[in-house]
Write a protein that holds these residues in place. Structure first.
Motif, PDB file in Angstrom:
ATOM      1  N   UNK A  70       2.553   4.797 -16.562  1.00 53.74           N
ATOM      2  CA  UNK A  70       3.727   5.124 -15.755  1.00 53.74           C
ATOM      3  C   UNK A  70       3.477   4.802 -14.285  1.00 53.74           C
ATOM      4  N   UNK A  71       2.278   5.129 -13.796  1.00 57.42           N
ATOM      5  CA  UNK A  71       1.949   4.874 -12.391  1.00 57.42           C
ATOM      6  C   UNK A  71       1.952   3.383 -12.085  1.00 57.42           C
ATOM      7  N   UNK A  72       1.204   2.605 -12.858  1.00 61.20           N
ATOM      8  CA  UNK A  72       1.099   1.181 -12.552  1.00 61.20           C
ATOM      9  C   UNK A  72       2.441   0.472 -12.721  1.00 61.20           C
ATOM     10  N   UNK A 115       0.823  -1.213   0.000  1.00 55.35           N
ATOM     11  CA  UNK A 115       0.000   0.000   0.000  1.00 55.35           C
ATOM     12  C   UNK A 115       0.854   1.258   0.000  1.00 55.35           C
ATOM     13  N   UNK A 116       1.935   1.254   0.768  1.00 50.34           N
ATOM     14  CA  UNK A 116       2.785   2.446   0.846  1.00 50.34           C
ATOM     15  C   UNK A 116       3.316   2.816  -0.536  1.00 50.34           C
ATOM     16  N   UNK A 117       3.747   1.819  -1.311  1.00 49.30           N
ATOM     17  CA  UNK A 117       4.240   2.097  -2.659  1.00 49.30           C
ATOM     18  C   UNK A 117       3.127   2.656  -3.534  1.00 49.30           C
ATOM     19  N   UNK A 118       1.927   2.108  -3.421  1.00 49.11           N
ATOM     20  CA  UNK A 118       0.792   2.614  -4.199  1.00 49.11           C
ATOM     21  C   UNK A 118       0.510   4.071  -3.854  1.00 49.11           C
ATOM     22  N   UNK A 119       0.523   4.401  -2.572  1.00 54.24           N
ATOM     23  CA  UNK A 119       0.245   5.772  -2.129  1.00 54.24           C
ATOM     24  C   UNK A 119       1.343   6.727  -2.586  1.00 54.24           C
ATOM     25  N   UNK A 120       2.592   6.352  -2.354  1.00 55.33           N
ATOM     26  CA  UNK A 120       3.703   7.248  -2.665  1.00 55.33           C
ATOM     27  C   UNK A 120       3.842   7.482  -4.162  1.00 55.33           C
ATOM     28  N   UNK A 121       3.678   6.438  -4.959  1.00 55.74           N
ATOM     29  CA  UNK A 121       3.801   6.620  -6.404  1.00 55.74           C
ATOM     30  C   UNK A 121       2.638   7.426  -6.972  1.00 55.74           C
ATOM     31  N   UNK A 122       1.437   7.261  -6.419  1.00 60.28           N
ATOM     32  CA  UNK A 122       0.288   8.070  -6.858  1.00 60.28           C
ATOM     33  C   UNK A 122       0.517   9.538  -6.541  1.00 60.28           C
TER      34      UNK A 122
END
Length: 466
Positions: free
Chosen positions: A159-161, A131-138
């Motif tokens: 790019x995000x995914x 989850x942290x990676x999903x939040x930070x990259x978003x």
């Protein structure tokens, strides 16, 4: 001109006594069969096939197949008769040749061995660590946007995914490759779809085929380097895939490389397409977007979503589900019979190819009234019958292992974007569905503006694809 294909004895169906032959799908032309019609206007063709019968005969290039047009037949293929309808046919045969025999593309027997070794990486505990990676990259992506500067939303979501998957799966040394990997995957998946419909394309010695071969080599080189567990700083998902099960079994490096390729392809292309369609549909339906913003404000208070929030974000879930119904990223799949089997009143020998389309089922008015309309609230009271017609992640024991990962990533990205931005389609542009290996949005350019309550009187908000 009436098309009258000659089936070989290998795949000719045998009707039960008294039943008619399988009807032929409309729109075939000499030599090309249905490939040209399918590539020109898949949505209209699938509707015409459904009107022709529950099971219709089609031909892709020189290869005969049968399209199952009802949820009942498709669920038979995916659940009760799953062992007899193995992953194969023109699409999966082509995909395996390019992406290897990973969990997404492999046959039934191999999948039964692979899935238990991979399941822990997609458990709730595993997902919580991503989850942290999903939040930070978003947050990092949306911080680069500038008010009034048009964006290619599909490219942004790719790019995000890709960044998310690289962070959770590959060693840190590979993360810098994300831009080229996204381009390679898109080119390969498009190429698989084109070569499925027109197999002779790959035999032409041209620049496109040389680029296709080079992209495949680069993707596999990345996967093989990542499968080397001696590298420092492995991604969390890759670490989870390296854990031994209760019997001490684990994926070898040779087995791990195709899993990395499969997950990179399945977990980036489809999620990017889904997010792109969500932003387009929300722009077309400002009333829904306004309600969604209120829900997120009430539940999240301006912070990005996490796994604990997902049960409370009811409208958010409905928006995601309705988008997957209207524009399922995976719009068509194939199977091949592993043994003689009965389906729809016909006996088919081993080696017969079948096709089914989530897009076709999701747009059937018998299960989803007013199927072309974007109506998230339909998911508040969906009938059991309609639920069986909804298969964006497949069904049965081969249901997509990354389903919860995809829903979490989509929810987190959506909450991050809407907390800061309103995305509006560039005036005068026309968004078109692009049916390739995934259902993408062609021509999707949007302008970000500072987030505010959307106007509810926009006259152009009439049709999801107008």
């Amino acid at each position: 001109m009436k098309w009258n294909p000659v089936l070989t004895s290998r795949n000719r169906p045998t009707p039960y006594e008294g039943s008619a032959a399988v009807p032929v799908a409309p729109g075939a032309v000499p030599l090309l069969g249905h490939a040209l019609t399918l590539m020109r206007n898949p949505a209209a063709w699938l509707t015409a096939c459904r009107a022709t019968g529950p099971l219709v005969e089609i031909r892709l290039g020189g290869r005969a197949a049968f399209l199952a047009c009802t949820p009942e037949l498709v669920n038979e293929m995916l659940t009760t008769k799953m062992k007899q309808f193995d992953k194969g046919g023109p699409l999966f045969d082509r995909a395996r040749a390019v992406f290897g025999a990973g969990l997404v593309t492999t046959t039934h027997d191999a999948q039964r061995q692979q899935r238990p070794l991979m399941q822990p990486a997609f458990s709730r505990e595993g997902l919580a660590s991503y989850v942290e990676a999903m939040q930070q990259e978003s947050e990092a992506l949306t911080a680069t946007w500038r008010p009034g500067t048009p964006l290619d939303i599909l490219a942004e979501m790719h790019a995000l995914t890709m960044r998310v998957f690289l962070r959770v799966m590959l060693p840190s040394a590979e993360i810098a490759q994300h831009a080229s990997l996204a381009s390679q995957i898109k080119g390969l998946t498009d190429g698989v779809a084109a070569r499925t419909a027109l197999p002779w394309m790959e035999k032409i010695p041209n620049v496109a085929n040389r680029r296709y071969a080079q992209a495949r080599k680069q993707l596999w080189d990345t996967a093989r380097r990542a499968a080397d567990r001696s590298q420092p700083d492995l991604g969390r998902l890759l670490k989870a895939l390296s854990v031994s099960d209760a019997e001490g079994k684990t994926l070898t490096e040779e087995e791990l490389a195709p899993q990395i390729v499969n997950l990179l392809v399945a977990g980036t292309e489809t999620n990017a397409a889904l997010l792109t369609w969500i932003f387009h549909l929300l722009d077309r339906e400002p009333e829904v977007q306004g309600r969604l913003r209120h829900e997120m404000a009430d539940v999240l208070g301006g912070r990005p979503a996490n796994l604990r929030d997902m049960h409370a974000l009811t409208l958010t879930r409905n928006v995601i589900l309705e988008t997957m119904r209207l524009m399922p990223p995976i719009w068509a799949l194939t199977r091949t019979t592993a043994s003689e089997v009965e389906l729809g009143g016909y006996r088919f020998p081993a080696g017969t190819d079948f096709v089914f389309s989530p897009y076709q089922l999701h747009h059937d008015p018998a299960y989803f009234p007013d199927p072309e309309a974007f109506v998230p609230d339909r998911w508040n009271e969906l009938s059991n019958r309609a639920e069986k017609a909804f298969i964006p992640f497949g069904a049965g024991r081969r249901r997509c292992i990354g389903e919860t990962f995809a829903l979490a990533e989509t929810t987190i990205a959506l909450s991050t974007v809407l907390s800061r931005w309103t995305l509006r389609t560039v005036p005068g542009s026309r968004t078109r569905p692009r049916f390739r290996s995934s259902l993408n949005a062609a021509g999707m350019r949007m302008i970000p503006t500072e987030a505010r309550e959307p106007s509810l009187d926009r006259s152009e908000a009439t049709s999801p694809l107008s």
